[in-house]
Design an enzyme around this catalytic site. Sequence first.
Site, mmCIF file in Angstrom:
data_model
loop_
_atom_site.group_PDB
_atom_site.id
_atom_site.type_symbol
_atom_site.label_atom_id
_atom_site.label_comp_id
_atom_site.label_asym_id
_atom_site.label_seq_id
_atom_site.Cartn_x
_atom_site.Cartn_y
_atom_site.Cartn_z
ATOM 1 N N GLU A 114 48.616 49.714 42.933
ATOM 2 C CA GLU A 114 47.923 50.324 44.075
ATOM 3 C C GLU A 114 48.875 50.481 45.268
ATOM 4 O O GLU A 114 48.783 51.451 46.017
ATOM 5 C CB GLU A 114 46.688 49.477 44.448
ATOM 6 C CG GLU A 114 45.593 49.646 43.398
ATOM 7 C CD GLU A 114 44.678 48.441 43.233
ATOM 8 O OE1 GLU A 114 44.662 47.556 44.105
ATOM 9 O OE2 GLU A 114 43.976 48.387 42.202
ATOM 10 N N ASN A 122 43.461 38.304 42.378
ATOM 11 C CA ASN A 122 43.947 39.269 43.377
ATOM 12 C C ASN A 122 42.702 39.897 44.000
ATOM 13 O O ASN A 122 42.076 40.759 43.396
ATOM 14 C CB ASN A 122 44.820 40.325 42.681
ATOM 15 C CG ASN A 122 45.188 41.469 43.610
ATOM 16 O OD1 ASN A 122 45.069 41.353 44.826
ATOM 17 N ND2 ASN A 122 45.629 42.584 43.036
ATOM 18 N N HIS A 178 52.367 45.935 43.076
ATOM 19 C CA HIS A 178 51.091 46.264 42.426
ATOM 20 C C HIS A 178 50.959 47.791 42.358
ATOM 21 O O HIS A 178 51.385 48.505 43.283
ATOM 22 C CB HIS A 178 49.923 45.664 43.206
ATOM 23 C CG HIS A 178 48.630 45.756 42.467
ATOM 24 N ND1 HIS A 178 47.902 46.917 42.418
ATOM 25 C CD2 HIS A 178 47.968 44.850 41.710
ATOM 26 C CE1 HIS A 178 46.828 46.715 41.656
ATOM 27 N NE2 HIS A 178 46.849 45.469 41.217
ATOM 28 N N SER A 229 41.275 44.411 33.918
ATOM 29 C CA SER A 229 39.934 44.149 33.390
ATOM 30 C C SER A 229 39.844 42.847 32.588
ATOM 31 O O SER A 229 39.189 42.802 31.546
ATOM 32 C CB SER A 229 39.435 45.347 32.566
ATOM 33 O OG SER A 229 39.342 46.497 33.396
ATOM 34 N N GLU A 241 50.534 45.030 33.875
ATOM 35 C CA GLU A 241 49.224 45.597 34.191
ATOM 36 C C GLU A 241 49.207 47.084 33.853
ATOM 37 O O GLU A 241 49.614 47.916 34.688
ATOM 38 C CB GLU A 241 48.920 45.428 35.683
ATOM 39 C CG GLU A 241 48.860 43.987 36.142
ATOM 40 C CD GLU A 241 47.958 43.840 37.374
ATOM 41 O OE1 GLU A 241 47.022 43.039 37.300
ATOM 42 O OE2 GLU A 241 48.183 44.529 38.371
ATOM 43 N N LYS A 281 42.440 41.814 46.494
ATOM 44 C CA LYS A 281 42.633 43.153 47.085
ATOM 45 C C LYS A 281 41.974 43.186 48.472
ATOM 46 O O LYS A 281 42.020 42.186 49.182
ATOM 47 C CB LYS A 281 42.086 44.240 46.151
ATOM 48 C CG LYS A 281 42.589 44.049 44.710
ATOM 49 C CD LYS A 281 42.305 45.193 43.799
ATOM 50 C CE LYS A 281 42.837 44.871 42.400
ATOM 51 N NZ LYS A 281 42.724 45.966 41.478
ATOM 52 N N GLY A 330 40.629 47.785 36.838
ATOM 53 C CA GLY A 330 39.333 48.127 37.438
ATOM 54 C C GLY A 330 38.500 49.083 36.609
ATOM 55 O O GLY A 330 37.487 49.598 37.082
HETATM 56 P P1 PGA Z 1 41.012 44.184 37.615
HETATM 57 O O1 PGA Z 1 42.312 44.268 38.555
HETATM 58 O O2 PGA Z 1 40.964 42.782 37.046
HETATM 59 O O3 PGA Z 1 39.849 44.447 38.552
HETATM 60 O O4 PGA Z 1 41.152 45.215 36.554
HETATM 61 C C1 PGA Z 1 43.521 43.698 38.139
HETATM 62 C C2 PGA Z 1 44.595 43.904 39.158
HETATM 63 O O5 PGA Z 1 44.630 44.971 39.788
HETATM 64 O O6 PGA Z 1 45.433 43.004 39.382
#
Ligand code: PGA
Length: 242
Positions: free
Chosen positions: A98, A9, A96, A204, A165, A11, A171
């Site tokens: 976000e 992903n 997601h 992560s 998640e 983003k 992140g």
């Molecule tokens: P990350 O993001 O691997 O940077 O923690 C995962 C995600 O938001 O799908």
Amino acid sequence: MRKIVIAGNWKMHKNQAESLAFVQAFKSEVENVGENQEVVLCAPFTSLTAMSKSLHGSKIKLGAQNIHWEDEGAYTGEVSGNMLTEIGISYVVVGHSERRQYFGDTDETVNLRLKAAQRHGLIPILCVGETREQRDAGEIENVISNQIKKGLAEIDQSNLIIAYEPIWSIGSGDTCESTEANRVIGIIRQQLDNKDVPIQYGGSVKPKNIDEIMAQSEIDGALVGGASLDPASFARLVNYQS
Ligand code: PGA
């Protein structure tokens, strides 16, 4: 056998030139990926058309990061299912954290977006997960069950991926213990009518922890942000050691 799906992903990262440079470097890395495994890149809309051409005939599939529930209309800034399928998109990330946190997505709009994805023959990746506060308050089961129940109302479970998640691990470098992720994913699976829905872990995921994550019995793949941006790093993830 449940399908394995490792998805990047991106983003809001990579312009078109950067996306194509990634594809050039990464394309050959999927040669040894098994028949039962999918490799997906969920890139920004502006990169998808060029990537789709560049990936023609490759095993690598493309995903979008959003889809609107209507097929067209006065929805400034949104994208519809037929716009995605026209350019060869197969997957779409829905719900997601976000999108839920910054752009007002709710379980109800997530459900509408899932339905639109399936109506257009796209496979939605439904993201669910709890905040640190909800975890500390012992509310994980409630929060996740609610997201699953409302998100999946009237959804065809034969054409679906779920990503667990935990929001605090996204992140942050603070990966959820693989056994704990396995436990929560087991709880999610219990709630499903179709026990073969692939369920990913996300948060992560890195080259150093992918093997341990993929060794867990309930975990069928990963949804990866930061570590999917570099071709060598994402190559290590899709070629995890089992
Ligand atoms: P990350 O993001 O691997 O940077 O923690 C995962 C995600 O938001 O799908």
